[in-house]
Design a protein around this motif. Sequence first.
Motif, PDB file in Angstrom:
ATOM      1  N   VAL A   6       3.809  -1.296  13.295  1.00 51.33           N
ATOM      2  CA  VAL A   6       4.256   0.270  13.741  1.00 51.33           C
ATOM      3  C   VAL A   6       5.234   0.731  13.296  1.00 51.33           C
ATOM      4  CG1 VAL A   6       4.748   1.518  15.784  1.00 51.33           C
ATOM      5  CG2 VAL A   6       3.222  -0.188  15.945  1.00 51.33           C
ATOM      6  N   SER A   7       6.354   0.154  12.613  1.00 52.57           N
ATOM      7  CA  SER A   7       7.485   0.495  12.199  1.00 52.57           C
ATOM      8  C   SER A   7       7.062   1.149  10.682  1.00 52.57           C
ATOM      9  CB  SER A   7       8.464  -0.347  11.828  1.00 52.57           C
ATOM     10  OG  SER A   7       8.143  -1.443  11.101  1.00 52.57           O
ATOM     11  N   ILE A   8       6.332   0.501   9.732  1.00 53.60           N
ATOM     12  CA  ILE A   8       5.741   1.020   8.645  1.00 53.60           C
ATOM     13  C   ILE A   8       4.840   2.561   8.715  1.00 53.60           C
ATOM     14  CG2 ILE A   8       4.121   0.551   6.654  1.00 53.60           C
ATOM     15  CD1 ILE A   8       6.529  -1.184   6.794  1.00 53.60           C
ATOM     16  N   LEU A   9       4.406   2.509   9.750  1.00 53.13           N
ATOM     17  CA  LEU A   9       3.644   3.698  10.254  1.00 53.13           C
ATOM     18  C   LEU A   9       4.653   5.027  10.708  1.00 53.13           C
ATOM     19  CD1 LEU A   9       0.339   2.553  12.027  1.00 53.13           C
ATOM     20  CD2 LEU A   9       0.467   3.221   9.681  1.00 53.13           C
ATOM     21  N   VAL A  40       0.862  -0.934  -0.128  1.00 53.72           N
ATOM     22  CA  VAL A  40      -0.053   0.106   0.076  1.00 53.72           C
ATOM     23  C   VAL A  40       0.930   1.130  -0.019  1.00 53.72           C
ATOM     24  CG1 VAL A  40      -1.813   1.329   1.279  1.00 53.72           C
ATOM     25  CG2 VAL A  40      -1.932  -1.188   1.058  1.00 53.72           C
ATOM     26  N   LYS A  41       0.597   2.132  -0.929  1.00 58.57           N
ATOM     27  CA  LYS A  41       1.384   3.418  -0.950  1.00 58.57           C
ATOM     28  C   LYS A  41       0.640   4.696  -0.260  1.00 58.57           C
ATOM     29  CE  LYS A  41       2.673   6.658  -4.568  1.00 58.57           C
ATOM     30  NZ  LYS A  41       2.562   7.050  -5.923  1.00 58.57           N
ATOM     31  N   GLY A  55       6.695   6.479   7.795  1.00 59.36           N
ATOM     32  CA  GLY A  55       5.804   6.901   6.645  1.00 59.36           C
ATOM     33  C   GLY A  55       5.765   6.550   5.452  1.00 59.36           C
ATOM     34  N   ASP A  56       5.834   4.975   5.402  1.00 60.52           N
ATOM     35  CA  ASP A  56       5.822   4.190   4.263  1.00 60.52           C
ATOM     36  C   ASP A  56       4.523   4.112   3.516  1.00 60.52           C
ATOM     37  OD1 ASP A  56       8.541   3.415   4.476  1.00 60.52           O
ATOM     38  OD2 ASP A  56       8.014   1.604   5.602  1.00 60.52           O
ATOM     39  N   ILE A  57       3.182   4.543   4.146  1.00 58.00           N
ATOM     40  CA  ILE A  57       2.182   4.752   3.714  1.00 58.00           C
ATOM     41  C   ILE A  57       1.790   6.178   3.980  1.00 58.00           C
ATOM     42  CG2 ILE A  57      -0.321   4.057   3.897  1.00 58.00           C
ATOM     43  CD1 ILE A  57       0.473   1.420   5.017  1.00 58.00           C
ATOM     44  N   ILE A  92      -7.430   3.451  -1.578  1.00 62.12           N
ATOM     45  CA  ILE A  92      -6.390   2.915  -1.252  1.00 62.12           C
ATOM     46  C   ILE A  92      -5.477   2.725  -2.682  1.00 62.12           C
ATOM     47  CG2 ILE A  92      -4.945   0.639  -0.349  1.00 62.12           C
ATOM     48  CD1 ILE A  92      -8.735   1.304   0.401  1.00 62.12           C
ATOM     49  N   THR A  93      -4.418   3.117  -2.599  1.00 65.88           N
ATOM     50  CA  THR A  93      -3.395   2.993  -3.754  1.00 65.88           C
ATOM     51  C   THR A  93      -2.447   2.153  -3.792  1.00 65.88           C
ATOM     52  OG1 THR A  93      -4.225   5.340  -4.397  1.00 65.88           O
ATOM     53  CG2 THR A  93      -2.176   4.414  -5.441  1.00 65.88           C
ATOM     54  N   LEU A  94      -2.064   1.244  -4.353  1.00 56.89           N
ATOM     55  CA  LEU A  94      -1.092   0.298  -4.210  1.00 56.89           C
ATOM     56  C   LEU A  94       0.359   0.902  -4.840  1.00 56.89           C
ATOM     57  CD1 LEU A  94      -2.565  -3.038  -5.182  1.00 56.89           C
ATOM     58  CD2 LEU A  94      -2.355  -1.960  -3.037  1.00 56.89           C
ATOM     59  N   LYS A  95       1.447   0.583  -4.402  1.00 60.32           N
ATOM     60  CA  LYS A  95       2.806   1.117  -4.677  1.00 60.32           C
ATOM     61  C   LYS A  95       3.145   0.685  -6.184  1.00 60.32           C
ATOM     62  CE  LYS A  95       6.403   2.137  -1.903  1.00 60.32           C
ATOM     63  NZ  LYS A  95       7.071   2.061  -0.932  1.00 60.32           N
ATOM     64  N   ASN A  96       3.328  -0.631  -6.379  1.00 58.86           N
ATOM     65  CA  ASN A  96       3.873  -1.197  -7.536  1.00 58.86           C
ATOM     66  C   ASN A  96       3.200  -1.113  -8.965  1.00 58.86           C
ATOM     67  OD1 ASN A  96       6.256  -1.784  -6.030  1.00 58.86           O
ATOM     68  ND2 ASN A  96       5.479  -3.747  -5.675  1.00 58.86           N
TER      69      ASN A  96
END
Length: 124
Positions: A70-73, A37-38, A76-78, A50-54
């Motif tokens: 939590v590390s993804i949040l 998820v982007k 700021g990966d999303i 919801i927009t996907l990255k690839n």
Amino acid sequence: MKHVYKEHKFKTQTWSQYLDKYLYRHVKDRIEYDAVVKEIDYSSLDCIKITLKNSQKQYSAAKVICTVPVSILKDGDIQFTPELPKAKQDALDKTEMKPGFKVVIEFKKRFWEPDVFYDRSFLS
């Protein structure tokens, strides 16, 4: 002796069996694997995008359950639109989560004594 833990669904089935029976079989044709998820755009009250990255595919829904680490949040990966409220960002900043993993093992027979993992000291 009466059981302290009142949830009985796992006396005859495992988490895997429960999820398969009540959730997975109903949505399995709509699961997209390896989908990163982007962006989650929740700026509209009635439609979350919801927009996907690839693939740049986009999905829409009335509600979204976000279950990423939590590390993804924190990293700021999303991208959230609008940004997450300051209180949520502050809570994330204060949260420390060490890397880890989960292992699920299913046994055919119970090899431990009943109630061995329960601390019943609070009953007295």
